[in-house]
Design a protein around this motif. Structure first.
Motif, PDB file in Angstrom:
ATOM      1  N   LEU A 207       6.597  -4.383  -6.293  1.00 35.85           N
ATOM      2  CA  LEU A 207       7.153  -3.703  -7.462  1.00 35.85           C
ATOM      3  C   LEU A 207       7.371  -4.676  -8.597  1.00 35.85           C
ATOM      4  O   LEU A 207       7.710  -5.857  -8.388  1.00 35.85           O
ATOM      5  CB  LEU A 207       8.509  -3.087  -7.104  1.00 35.85           C
ATOM      6  CG  LEU A 207       8.478  -1.848  -6.223  1.00 35.85           C
ATOM      7  CD1 LEU A 207       9.758  -1.758  -5.426  1.00 35.85           C
ATOM      8  CD2 LEU A 207       8.289  -0.607  -7.069  1.00 35.85           C
ATOM      9  N   GLN A 208       7.127  -4.162  -9.803  1.00 41.01           N
ATOM     10  CA  GLN A 208       7.513  -4.936 -10.978  1.00 41.01           C
ATOM     11  C   GLN A 208       7.961  -3.949 -12.043  1.00 41.01           C
ATOM     12  O   GLN A 208       7.236  -2.988 -12.333  1.00 41.01           O
ATOM     13  CB  GLN A 208       6.340  -5.772 -11.486  1.00 41.01           C
ATOM     14  CG  GLN A 208       6.781  -6.765 -12.535  1.00 41.01           C
ATOM     15  CD  GLN A 208       5.622  -7.303 -13.355  1.00 41.01           C
ATOM     16  OE1 GLN A 208       4.512  -6.782 -13.295  1.00 41.01           O
ATOM     17  NE2 GLN A 208       5.874  -8.332 -14.128  1.00 41.01           N
ATOM     18  N   ALA A 209       9.135  -4.189 -12.609  1.00 38.24           N
ATOM     19  CA  ALA A 209       9.696  -3.314 -13.642  1.00 38.24           C
ATOM     20  C   ALA A 209       9.641  -1.849 -13.225  1.00 38.24           C
ATOM     21  O   ALA A 209       9.313  -0.970 -14.012  1.00 38.24           O
ATOM     22  CB  ALA A 209       8.969  -3.523 -14.971  1.00 38.24           C
ATOM     23  N   GLY A 210       9.950  -1.575 -11.977  1.00 38.25           N
ATOM     24  CA  GLY A 210      10.040  -0.202 -11.515  1.00 38.25           C
ATOM     25  C   GLY A 210       8.694   0.431 -11.194  1.00 38.25           C
ATOM     26  O   GLY A 210       8.622   1.571 -10.756  1.00 38.25           O
ATOM     27  N   VAL A 211       7.617  -0.307 -11.430  1.00 37.00           N
ATOM     28  CA  VAL A 211       6.278   0.234 -11.195  1.00 37.00           C
ATOM     29  C   VAL A 211       5.704  -0.401  -9.932  1.00 37.00           C
ATOM     30  O   VAL A 211       5.849  -1.597  -9.709  1.00 37.00           O
ATOM     31  CB  VAL A 211       5.362  -0.077 -12.402  1.00 37.00           C
ATOM     32  CG1 VAL A 211       3.942   0.408 -12.137  1.00 37.00           C
ATOM     33  CG2 VAL A 211       5.934   0.551 -13.657  1.00 37.00           C
ATOM     34  N   ILE A 212       5.039   0.431  -9.121  1.00 35.74           N
ATOM     35  CA  ILE A 212       4.378  -0.103  -7.931  1.00 35.74           C
ATOM     36  C   ILE A 212       3.091  -0.789  -8.357  1.00 35.74           C
ATOM     37  O   ILE A 212       2.211  -0.174  -8.935  1.00 35.74           O
ATOM     38  CB  ILE A 212       4.072   1.018  -6.924  1.00 35.74           C
ATOM     39  CG1 ILE A 212       5.377   1.620  -6.416  1.00 35.74           C
ATOM     40  CG2 ILE A 212       3.232   0.489  -5.760  1.00 35.74           C
ATOM     41  CD1 ILE A 212       5.199   2.742  -5.416  1.00 35.74           C
ATOM     42  N   GLU A 213       2.988  -2.089  -8.095  1.00 34.58           N
ATOM     43  CA  GLU A 213       1.793  -2.827  -8.472  1.00 34.58           C
ATOM     44  C   GLU A 213       0.706  -2.677  -7.409  1.00 34.58           C
ATOM     45  O   GLU A 213      -0.469  -2.610  -7.726  1.00 34.58           O
ATOM     46  CB  GLU A 213       2.138  -4.321  -8.656  1.00 34.58           C
ATOM     47  CG  GLU A 213       3.104  -4.598  -9.802  1.00 34.58           C
ATOM     48  CD  GLU A 213       2.426  -4.504 -11.159  1.00 34.58           C
ATOM     49  OE1 GLU A 213       1.191  -4.524 -11.218  1.00 34.58           O
ATOM     50  OE2 GLU A 213       3.154  -4.385 -12.167  1.00 34.58           O
ATOM     51  N   GLN A 214       1.107  -2.670  -6.159  1.00 36.24           N
ATOM     52  CA  GLN A 214       0.131  -2.510  -5.089  1.00 36.24           C
ATOM     53  C   GLN A 214       0.843  -2.153  -3.800  1.00 36.24           C
ATOM     54  O   GLN A 214       1.957  -2.616  -3.543  1.00 36.24           O
ATOM     55  CB  GLN A 214      -0.678  -3.808  -4.892  1.00 36.24           C
ATOM     56  CG  GLN A 214      -1.872  -3.626  -3.974  1.00 36.24           C
ATOM     57  CD  GLN A 214      -2.768  -4.852  -3.916  1.00 36.24           C
ATOM     58  OE1 GLN A 214      -2.541  -5.825  -4.621  1.00 36.24           O
ATOM     59  NE2 GLN A 214      -3.797  -4.786  -3.080  1.00 36.24           N
ATOM     60  N   VAL A 215       0.182  -1.325  -2.982  1.00 36.09           N
ATOM     61  CA  VAL A 215       0.691  -1.011  -1.655  1.00 36.09           C
ATOM     62  C   VAL A 215      -0.390  -1.368  -0.658  1.00 36.09           C
ATOM     63  O   VAL A 215      -1.560  -1.026  -0.860  1.00 36.09           O
ATOM     64  CB  VAL A 215       1.017   0.496  -1.529  1.00 36.09           C
ATOM     65  CG1 VAL A 215       1.565   0.799  -0.137  1.00 36.09           C
ATOM     66  CG2 VAL A 215       2.001   0.919  -2.593  1.00 36.09           C
ATOM     67  N   GLY A 216      -0.009  -2.052   0.415  1.00 31.16           N
ATOM     68  CA  GLY A 216      -1.031  -2.371   1.401  1.00 31.16           C
ATOM     69  C   GLY A 216      -0.480  -3.242   2.509  1.00 31.16           C
ATOM     70  O   GLY A 216       0.693  -3.627   2.492  1.00 31.16           O
ATOM     71  N   SER A 217      -1.338  -3.542   3.459  1.00 32.96           N
ATOM     72  CA  SER A 217      -0.907  -4.426   4.534  1.00 32.96           C
ATOM     73  C   SER A 217      -0.828  -5.839   3.990  1.00 32.96           C
ATOM     74  O   SER A 217      -1.434  -6.146   2.963  1.00 32.96           O
ATOM     75  CB  SER A 217      -1.907  -4.359   5.688  1.00 32.96           C
ATOM     76  OG  SER A 217      -3.083  -5.030   5.303  1.00 32.96           O
ATOM     77  N   PRO A 218      -0.080  -6.725   4.671  1.00 31.72           N
ATOM     78  CA  PRO A 218       0.063  -8.094   4.168  1.00 31.72           C
ATOM     79  C   PRO A 218      -1.287  -8.752   3.903  1.00 31.72           C
ATOM     80  O   PRO A 218      -1.472  -9.364   2.856  1.00 31.72           O
ATOM     81  CB  PRO A 218       0.816  -8.794   5.296  1.00 31.72           C
ATOM     82  CG  PRO A 218       1.608  -7.721   5.937  1.00 31.72           C
ATOM     83  CD  PRO A 218       0.792  -6.481   5.831  1.00 31.72           C
ATOM     84  N   LEU A 219      -2.236  -8.580   4.811  1.00 27.83           N
ATOM     85  CA  LEU A 219      -3.505  -9.265   4.616  1.00 27.83           C
ATOM     86  C   LEU A 219      -4.312  -8.676   3.469  1.00 27.83           C
ATOM     87  O   LEU A 219      -4.965  -9.396   2.717  1.00 27.83           O
ATOM     88  CB  LEU A 219      -4.326  -9.256   5.911  1.00 27.83           C
ATOM     89  CG  LEU A 219      -3.833 -10.283   6.943  1.00 27.83           C
ATOM     90  CD1 LEU A 219      -4.736 -10.314   8.145  1.00 27.83           C
ATOM     91  CD2 LEU A 219      -3.725 -11.678   6.312  1.00 27.83           C
ATOM     92  N   GLU A 220      -4.240  -7.365   3.314  1.00 22.19           N
ATOM     93  CA  GLU A 220      -4.912  -6.735   2.164  1.00 22.19           C
ATOM     94  C   GLU A 220      -4.412  -7.341   0.863  1.00 22.19           C
ATOM     95  O   GLU A 220      -5.185  -7.679  -0.034  1.00 22.19           O
ATOM     96  CB  GLU A 220      -4.615  -5.233   2.134  1.00 22.19           C
ATOM     97  CG  GLU A 220      -5.627  -4.371   2.860  1.00 22.19           C
ATOM     98  CD  GLU A 220      -5.120  -2.939   2.979  1.00 22.19           C
ATOM     99  OE1 GLU A 220      -5.223  -2.391   4.069  1.00 22.19           O
ATOM    100  OE2 GLU A 220      -4.588  -2.409   1.970  1.00 22.19           O
TER     101      GLU A 220
END
Lengths: 334, 312, 277
Positions: A207-220
């Motif tokens: 997350l940055q400034a309330g926005v999801i920057e990326q969702v994924g597994s740690p390796l992704e």
């Protein structure tokens, strides 16, 4: 069951929008970590799920039931706070038993559950002490004990390790991971420490400034960061992000290379630089190299002990296959 | 819980009570201040009940404004409050610094010092004006008498007798008189409130950074410079708070004035109003409004000064 | 002070001695009053008997005959106790809401409450007399209880607010997660944790009520008259009764001074609204 869904959730504090419309799904049994710099809204998001903050708009669903209007205690969630939030006037036993007492569970049942939780957390000897007489790690375990006796749909952790010293933090990290393996319950974990995120999560939400920057597994996230921000945030030491000639040559605004993806030579290579500091960790050596025309130093990771010292001239060459490219908008270019 | 209704509900009784307390009597005062309203008047009996018929406009204000006694009361109010503030802060800082060290009996010293603060004002006044300051029977009278007797005895002594015969006889001061009763009030209230200042300054001194002082010593600052450049600035905030709280209390001094002079001495504004209330309600109310304005000026000034530090 | 080398032998002895002298000077008027309370009225004004006298308890024994002391003391006790209770009942919920659910208005409300303390009592004296007389409340204990509560409410709310603010909000939220409602939060968490703060607030409010000397003097005649009124009405014409006056004064202030000794630390935090700790 503990599938948590956020639909178009927003949060405003007065006029300030801390969470713009946001969608997120956390599957049952998943260990999800919200990570981001301080003030990015990760704790607020957790509190919205807990019900400690009211959503401004949108819906929170737990197992397909909308809980937006449901008070915190009725959502079937348990939370572990950064400060542990133990009741200082109650013994460990009473602290752990408290949520069960609130549910009006019969005393014999409460005792059995408390004893079991205490056993699994190595707290049996401390049951009659007050929180003030416990160490940080023990308090942490009491807070976890208070959460697990409720057998919640999901656990919420709000930076639970940030008040512990470094050594204890590693130990507790393992304990919480193991707890997750054992209970197979959904856990949502908030931290600003990307190492915790990488080591514990099934799914990381950056997350940055309330926005999801990326969702994924740690390796992704590590191997294919979707944008500059994630690239710079995930990984330790940080990814080297370089702008200018070298990036343009590769058709990008910014090029990124992880410290372990850079070859070092004393004779020839793409970048010429001088060693600033060489950190010898035994297993690895980190070289901090100053390159003309690049403002920040470049970090290079070498296996084992490499014999470089301050002022040595070195040539660096990135492994082309592992170079990350980002456009002017900060997004990844493939 | 995010629910905003319950917190509001919980605050309501306090807010409503204080709102009532502030608004209702004050609006009555405001009304009375614009009408002719006296408690006894045989010639104009219609003035003895509050009625809009007796509208006087700003007449009461004009009347009060032109009274010398009103201005004298304001002058006395300011004299009394500022003197007490000045004395308690100076004495408070001095005593706090004095006892800010460990020595045998510190606990007892603190208990002895704080005691005057808990004495009820009425007892304080009775005690001081009678038993201490009375020109004949009080300690003052006894002490002055004693000194005079010693001097009288020494006059007949050989050698130094001639010197002492030049001395005048000392006169004890009566603090019930017009010109001096304010000093008695200042004295007794300073006695009562210095402990309060000491207590607060002492607490604040204990949180002073000792390392900072050690650093200052190494930098060559002596005791006085340490006090002047480290301790005093550290006490700035508590001093502001002591001034504010005392101003709140002392602007409405009443019992002490009443007991000391029974109306014959220096009157402050509350006492002046108290006297007018015995008959001329219109004028008392107008004076009351003046007092509110005065208090507001002081309050705005003080809250500006202290308000921010309170909220940190 | 912090530097050992600066301690000279002189300052090691002189400053403590000076501190003791100052403390004794400040305590002297009280000591003198207590001492005089054991003298007969005749002995009390004889300079030669200033410190050497035959102590007597007559003044205390005759307090009821001379001053009807117990009636006034009972009134003081009743009004101060009920005013303290009422103040707490109103101020605890208010301070609780302000400390744990602050809104943007909270600071302004707190400041406004404090500013009501600055309203000069004298300005509303006649309306108060007028209102209470027309409502039949003049010189009743009920009225005194209400007035004492109102004038102490702002200070009580401020004190409690600063105490409550010290309780981590996390603990209250943990309670919410564990299933507490508002009343449960107050009963299970707030009161046990802030017990000391509530007690010292109560103590301080009680002291202020006991010592109050404006409204208790101006709004009572006989039925609700408190000790302040008693002392104010017996300011010893020309000091003829120093002995008995000292006795009744000592009886009036004694309990409160002792009570004050026990709460002097809390007093600092309370009176400075938590700004000095």
């Amino acid at each position: 069951m503990g599938r948590i869904v956020l639909e178009k959730v927003t949060k405003k504090f007065g006029e300030v929008e801390v969470i713009p419309p946001l969608d997120l799904t956390i599957e049952d049994g998943e260990f999800a970590v919200f990570v981001g710099p301080s003030g990015c809204g990760k704790s607020t998001l957790l509190r919205l799920i807990a019900g400690l903050e009211e959503v401004t708009s949108g819906e929170v669903k737990i197992d397909d039931a909308t809980v937006t209007e449901v008070p915190p205690s009725k959502r079937g969630l348990a939370m572990v706070f950064q400060s542990y939030a133990l009741y200082p006037h109650m013994t460990v036993r009473k602290n752990i038993a408290f949520p069960l007492r609130m549910e009006k569970m019969p005393q014999s049942e409460i005792d059995a559950k408390v004893d079991m939780a205490a056993k699994s957390l190595n707290l049996t000897d401390y049951l009659d002490r007050k929180p003030g007489q416990l160490s940080g790690g023990q308090r942490q375990r009491v807070a976890i004990g208070r959460a697990i006796v409720r057998q919640p749909e999901a656990f919420l952790f709000d930076e639970p390790l940030s008040n512990l010293d470094a050594a204890l933090r590693v130990g507790m990290r393992l304990e919480i991971s193991e707890l997750h393996q054992r209970l197979e319950t959904t856990m949502i974990y908030v931290t600003h420490d990307q190492v915790e995120a990488m080591t514990m999560a099934d799914k990381i939400v950056v997350l940055q400034a309330g926005v999801i920057e990326q969702v994924g597994s740690p390796l992704e996230l590590y191997e294919r960061p979707q944008n500059r921000f994630v690239a710079g945030f995930i990984g330790s030491p940080k990814m080297n992000l370089i702008e200018g000639e070298a990036a343009k040559k590769r058709g990008a605004q910014t090029m990124g290379m992880r410290p372990e993806h850079i070859a070092v030579s004393t004779e020839a290579g793409e970048f010429k630089g001088t060693v600033g500091v060489a950190e010898h960790l035994g297993s690895d050596t980190f070289l901090h190299v100053h390159i003309d025309g690049i403002e920040e130093h470049v970090t290079v990771r070498q296996r084992g002990n490499v014999n470089f010292k301050y002022g040595d001239t070195v040539y660096l060459t990135p492994e082309e296959a592992n170079v990350h490219k980002f456009g002017a908008d900060g997004l990844r270019i493939d | 819980m995010a629910n905003r209704t319950i917190p509001r509900l919980l605050q309501t009784p306090a807010v409503v009570l204080l709102l009532f307390w502030m608004l209702v009597p004050l609006s009555m005062t405001l009304f009375f201040s614009f009408i002719r309203y006296v408690l006894n008047n045989l010639r104009r009996p219609e003035w003895t009940s509050p009625s809009i018929e007796n509208w006087r406009g700003f007449g009461n204000y004009q009347y009060v404004w032109n009274q010398d006694s009103f201005w004298l009361a304001i002058q006395n109010s300011i004299l009394i409050v500022t003197s007490i503030l000045f004395l308690t802060v100076i004495l408070g800082v001095a005593i706090a610094v004095l006892i800010n060290r460990s020595f045998p009996g510190l606990g007892i010293v603190r208990v002895l010092l704080i005691s005057p603060f808990f004495v009820m004002p009425a007892v304080n006044a009775v005690l001081w004006i009678n038993m201490i300051l009375d020109p004949v029977l009080g300690l003052q009278g006894i002490a002055v008498n004693g000194i005079n007797e010693i001097i009288a005895g020494l006059r007949s002594a050989p050698v130094v007798g001639g010197f002492f015969s030049l001395w005048p006889e000392f006169e004890p001061i009566s603090f019930r008189a017009t010109q001096t009763s304010a000093y008695a009030v200042i004295m007794m209230v300073t006695w009562q409130w210095t402990p309060f200042a000491v207590l607060i300054f002492m607490t604040s001194l204990q949180s002073e950074d000792q390392q900072q002082k050690e650093a200052a010593t190494l930098d060559g600052a002596g005791r006085w410079n340490q006090f002047r450049f480290l301790t005093l600035p550290h006490l700035g905030r508590p001093i502001a708070i002591v001034v504010m709280i005392q101003a709140i209390f002392h602007l409405s001094l009443y019992a002490e004035i009443e007991i000391v002079s029974r109306g014959n001495g220096n009157k402050n504004l509350p006492y002046y109003i108290g006297e007018l209330v015995n008959n001329n309600i219109g004028a008392a109310s107008a004076t009351g409004i003046f007092a509110v304005i005065l208090a507001n000026i002081v309050a705005i000034f003080l809250l500006r000064m202290v308000g921010k530090t309170l909220m940190e | 002070m912090a530097i050992v080398a600066q301690h000279t032998k002189f300052s090691k002895i002189a400053w403590p001695v000076l501190a003791w002298v100052v403390a004794l000077i400040f305590f002297f008027p009280i000591a003198y009053m207590v001492m005089t309370s054991f003298k007969t009225d005749a002995d009390a004004v004889k300079p030669e008997l200033l410190f050497s006298f035959t102590p007597t308890l007559d003044n205390y024994a005759n307090m009821t005959d001379n001053y009807d002391y117990w009636r006034f003391a009972t009134n003081s006790l009743i009004t101060a106790t009920f005013a303290t209770l009422f103040t707490l009942v109103v101020s605890v919920p208010c301070a609780y809401a302000m400390a744990f659910n602050p809104t943007r208005a909270t600071k302004d409300i707190l400041m406004w409450m404090l500013s009501t303390k600055m309203l000069p009592a004298a300005a509303v004296l006649y309306p108060m007399i007028f209102m209470t007389k027309s409502l039949g409340l003049y010189d009743t204990k009920f009225l005194i209880v209400m007035v004492l509560s109102l004038i102490n409410l702002p200070i009580a709310i401020w004190m409690l607010f600063t105490y409550f603010k010290d309780i981590p909000k996390d603990i209250i939220e943990a309670g919410q997660m564990d299933g507490l409602n508002t009343w449960g939060e107050v009963r299970e968490i707030l009161i046990p944790l802030a017990w000391g703060g509530i007690a010292s607030t109560a103590l301080l409010v009680f002291i202020f009520c006991w010592n109050e000397a404006y409204w208790t003097v101006r709004l009572t005649t006989t039925d609700a008259a408190t000790l302040s009124k008693l002392i104010e009405g017996n300011r010893a014409p020309e000091g003829l009764f120093f002995g008995r006056l000292s006795a009744v004064s000592t009886a009036a202030v004694g309990p409160i001074v002792v009570l004050g000794w026990f709460c002097q630390k809390q007093l600092v935090q309370g009176l400075t609204f938590g700004a000095v700790k």
